[in-house]
Structures are given as structure tokens and as C-alpha cells.
Design a protein around this motif. Structure first.
Motif, PDB file in Angstrom:
ATOM      1  N   SER A   1      -5.551  -0.745  -6.128  1.00 53.74           N
ATOM      2  CA  SER A   1      -5.980  -1.173  -4.793  1.00 53.74           C
ATOM      3  C   SER A   1      -6.583  -2.574  -4.842  1.00 53.74           C
ATOM      4  CB  SER A   1      -6.985  -0.170  -4.219  1.00 53.74           C
ATOM      5  OG  SER A   1      -8.206  -0.199  -4.936  1.00 53.74           O
TER       6      SER A   1
ATOM      7  N   THR B   1      -5.992   5.351   5.327  1.00 55.78           N
ATOM      8  CA  THR B   1      -5.021   4.453   4.696  1.00 55.78           C
ATOM      9  C   THR B   1      -4.781   3.217   5.543  1.00 55.78           C
ATOM     10  OG1 THR B   1      -3.951   6.343   3.620  1.00 55.78           O
ATOM     11  CG2 THR B   1      -2.689   4.298   3.756  1.00 55.78           C
TER      12      THR B   1
ATOM     13  N   THR C   1       0.840  -1.203   0.000  1.00 51.09           N
ATOM     14  CA  THR C   1       0.000   0.000   0.000  1.00 51.09           C
ATOM     15  C   THR C   1       0.871   1.246   0.000  1.00 51.09           C
ATOM     16  OG1 THR C   1      -1.814  -1.113   1.167  1.00 51.09           O
ATOM     17  CG2 THR C   1      -1.778   1.287   1.245  1.00 51.09           C
TER      18      THR C   1
ATOM     19  N   GLY D   1      -6.271   5.731   1.533  1.00 52.10           N
ATOM     20  CA  GLY D   1      -7.439   4.980   1.971  1.00 52.10           C
ATOM     21  C   GLY D   1      -8.761   5.520   1.459  1.00 52.10           C
TER      22      GLY D   1
ATOM     23  N   PHE E   1      -7.691   0.967   5.186  1.00 48.57           N
ATOM     24  CA  PHE E   1      -7.574   0.225   3.931  1.00 48.57           C
ATOM     25  C   PHE E   1      -6.597  -0.942   4.091  1.00 48.57           C
ATOM     26  CE2 PHE E   1      -5.135  -0.482   0.029  1.00 48.57           C
ATOM     27  CZ  PHE E   1      -6.140  -0.892  -0.825  1.00 48.57           C
TER      28      PHE E   1
END
Length: 382
Positions: free
Chosen positions: A346, A253, A226, A233, A256
Motif C-alpha cells: 500500500s 477501499t 489498488t 482499505g 484508501f
């Protein structure tokens, strides 16, 4: 010496008792958000649409705007039996707008000042009845097919839903570290759900050890990639709305990142249980098998299962993006551009990192299953 029947029975049924106690506790556990400002001085109830007035609706091709006035009969709550007028606002969005017809049942929010109704907002069509029917049919078929195991599966399903809603979501909203909270809750669910399958025995220990390792690997890789992919996020649907609703302190984030290993944990548990069950069956049929032979059998099962499990993750994550893929193709978007978009990247993280967890869990579960289950003397003393 073999354990007595009561001892084995207690270990098999103990997880059910723990799960039921946890469910009862969670049912009565407040989230802390029951008194949200949105619903103060208002009452949620159901209403029957008796008539509609579409004269104020403006059609512009596929887009509809304006408002629909609905005559409603309130079916429950403090104002049950009253006939009121509800306003259904149309914003020109096919995704969000809805239209009502006479006979429809709607979920409405009745704003009031004491005993006087000041406004009626139509939230959406009422679907809880049919959702309940669908859930009941699912539970019925599961019990008919799997018997007691089906009942345990329903208990684990209920526990998971309540844990996510009553513990995970409130802790996230309160600003707790999403990764640590997600890890603790995921590992707790992993242990209890697998224990519901096997009871507290060696099979449970083997499957849990493999599944937990897979979750930890997915967690580490999710955090790493990530950051490398520079994904924020806010790529999660509706997440940006939280910031505008007064939750600027949230680290979207990290939320996520946590969603990556939480989303993959189900497949990881599934594979670990499959391998453990396969090794156990081999050992039961061949009590003289060595630990390494049993582990190799588990490896072979894991190799076969990983081929479909990876595809399962891909289909699970990409199924909701069919319309987006159609838009890309209709516009002639180059593939390298598609892969570079952050919301596509993502999903690549979700799929590939989740698959890493599966690749990890297979050999480790095979090893732990072989060493914990293959020794006959130890199994009989368990």
C-alpha cells in the motif's frame, strides 16, 4: 494595452477574500457529529494532577497493567475547583498507555448525573497549550520570512484543515462516494491555494491546469493498482475500528484510493507552482522569448525538480514506518516477503503512483506556462 492598477490589484487580492469567506463559513458549518453518543451526559475539561497512587500498577518487564489513581483538581467547566479522583487504566500497551505525575495537566471526561459527578475518565495529557505555542511560532516565522505571502500561506493552511475536517470527513462518514468527494475537494483546494499565490491570472491558470492533470492521473492509477494489488482499505490505521463502531456501510477501499491522490496533491501543487514561477521569471527577463523556448525552460526545471520530489514522497510516506522496517530486519525477513506484505504494498502505491502524478504535471505545466505566459502581447492584455 496594460491593465489598470486597480484591475490587477483586484485579481491579486480576490482569492484572499474568497479564502477568508470560505474559512468563516467552515468555522460555523456543523459537521453533524457534534452530539456523538460518547460525550452525552459528560463534560470535557482540564484538570491538574495533585497526587498519584501507583500501588495498583503491575510491572511485568516492559509491560505495565492495572490502574493508576490520580487526585485531580478540575480547572474549568461546570465543576471547576472541585477535587476528584480519576482512574487511569493501563492495558499493557506502550503505544496507548500513559502515566501521570503530580503537577501534570490532563484532559479528562467528567460523567455526571445532574450536579453529581459519577465518574472521571482521564483521556490523556493536555497538550493544546504547547501545540498552540508551536503553531504561533510557525506562523510568526512564516510571516517574518515571507511577509504577505506568509499570511496567504497561513490562510491556505487553515482553509485546508477546515475543509478536510468540516467537509471531507463528514461526507465520508455519511457514505458519499469517497473518490468523487476527494476529487472535488482536492481540485477546489488546488485552485484556491494556487490562486492565493498568484491571484486570478495566467500564472494561476497554467499552474492549476498542470496540477489538476497530475491529480487526475494519480487518481486513475491509484484506483487501477489498488485493484491489481488486491489491497483492502482496512490497511489504513484505525480504519477497521469504524466498521465495529456502526459504520459498516463505508467503502474503506475507495477511501484508501482517495487517500492516494489527496496525499500526493500537495507535492503536485508544489511542482506546478515551481515550474510556472520559473517560466514566468524567464519570460519577464526575456520578453522576446518564444512559447516553445519558454516551455523548454520549464521542462528543464521540471526534470531537475522531479529528482528530489520523488524522494520527498518516499521519505514522507516511509518515515512513519522506520520501526516496522527495524522489526523486519531484526527478524531476518526476506526482502521479497517484505515487498509482498499488503501494508508495504500500500505504501508502494502511495509513493510510486504519487510520483507518476509528478511526472505528468511537470511537462504539462511547462507547456501551459510557456503558451500562456510567453506571448508578450497577450500578457499585456491580460
Amino acid at each position: 494595452m496594460k491593465p489598470s492598477f486597480p484591475s490587477r490589484s483586484i485579481r491579486y487580492h480576490a482569492p484572499v477574500l474568497v479564502c477568508l469567506l470560505a474559512i468563516l463559513l467552515l468555522l460555523f458549518l456543523p459537521t453533524g457529529y457534534e452530539g456523538a453518543l460518547l460525550y452525552q451526559e459528560a463534560e470535557r475539561c482540564t484538570a491538574r494532577v495533585t497526587a498519584t497512587d501507583d500501588s495498583a500498577i503491575i510491572d511485568t518487564g516492559l509491560v505495565r497493567s492495572g490502574e493508576q489513581r490520580c487526585t485531580l483538581e478540575l480547572l474549568d467547566g461546570a465543576f471547576a475547583g472541585q477535587t476528584v479522583t480519576g482512574i487511569n487504566l493501563l492495558n499493557g500497551s506502550l503505544e496507548q498507555d500513559k502515566l501521570y505525575a503530580p503537577g501534570d495537566k490532563a484532559l479528562v471526561v467528567v460523567s455526571h448525573d445532574g450536579d453529581t459527578i459519577t465518574n472521571v475518565t482521564m483521556s490523556d495529557h493536555y497538550r493544546l497549550g504547547w501545540e498552540g505555542v508551536l503553531a504561533a511560532l510557525f506562523a510568526l516565522f512564516l510571516i517574518l520570512f515571507a511577509g504577505r505571502t506568509g499570511v496567504r500561506a497561513i490562510a491556505s493552511f487553515a482553509l485546508t484543515v477546515l475543509t478536510l475536517w468540516k467537509v471531507l470527513v463528514p461526507l465520508y462518514l455519511k457514505g458519499y462516494n469517497p473518490i468523487w468527494v476527494g476529487l472535488v475537494i482536492t481540485l477546489f483546494l488546488t485552485i484556491l491555494i494556487i490562486a492565493l499565490v498568484y491571484g486570478f491570472d495566467r500564472r494561476c491558470a497554467a499552474a492549476v491546469s498542470g496540477a489538476c492533470l497530475g491529480v487526475l492521473v494519480t487518481c486513475v492509477l491509484g484506483i487501477l493498482f489498488t485493484n491489481l494489488f488486491q489491497i483492502h482499505g482496512a490497511v489504513m490505521a484505525y480504519s477497521e475500528s469504524l466498521l465495529y463502531a456502526g459504520y459498516q456501510h463505508l467503502n474503506l477501499t475507495q477511501i484508501f484510493m482517495a487517500s492516494i491522490f489527496i496525499g500526493a496533491s500537495g507535492a503536485v501543487m508544489d511542482l506546478s507552482v515551481d515550474i510556472t514561477s520559473a517560466v514566468y521569471e524567464v519570460v519577464e527577463k526575456r520578453p522576446d522569448i518564444s512559447r516553445w523556448e519558454a516551455a523548454r525552460s520549464g521542462m528543464n526545471v521540471g526534470r531537475a525538480a522531479m529528482g528530489t520530489m520523488t524522494t520527498t514522497l518516499l521519505l514522507a510516506y516511509s518515515g512513519g514506518y522506520v520501526a516496522l522496517l527495524m522489526v523486519f530486519m531484526a527478524q531476518g525477513t526476506p526482502v521479497d516477503n517484505i515487498l509482498n506484505y499488503k501494508y508495504v504494498a500500500s505504501e508502494i502505491i502511495h509513493t510510486v503512483v504519487g510520483s507518476f502524478g509528478l511526472v505528468t504535471v511537470a511537462p504539462f505545466t511547462a507547456l501551459t506556462s510557456g503558451f500562456l505566459l510567453a506571448d508578450r502581447a497577450e500578457r499585456q492584455a491580460a
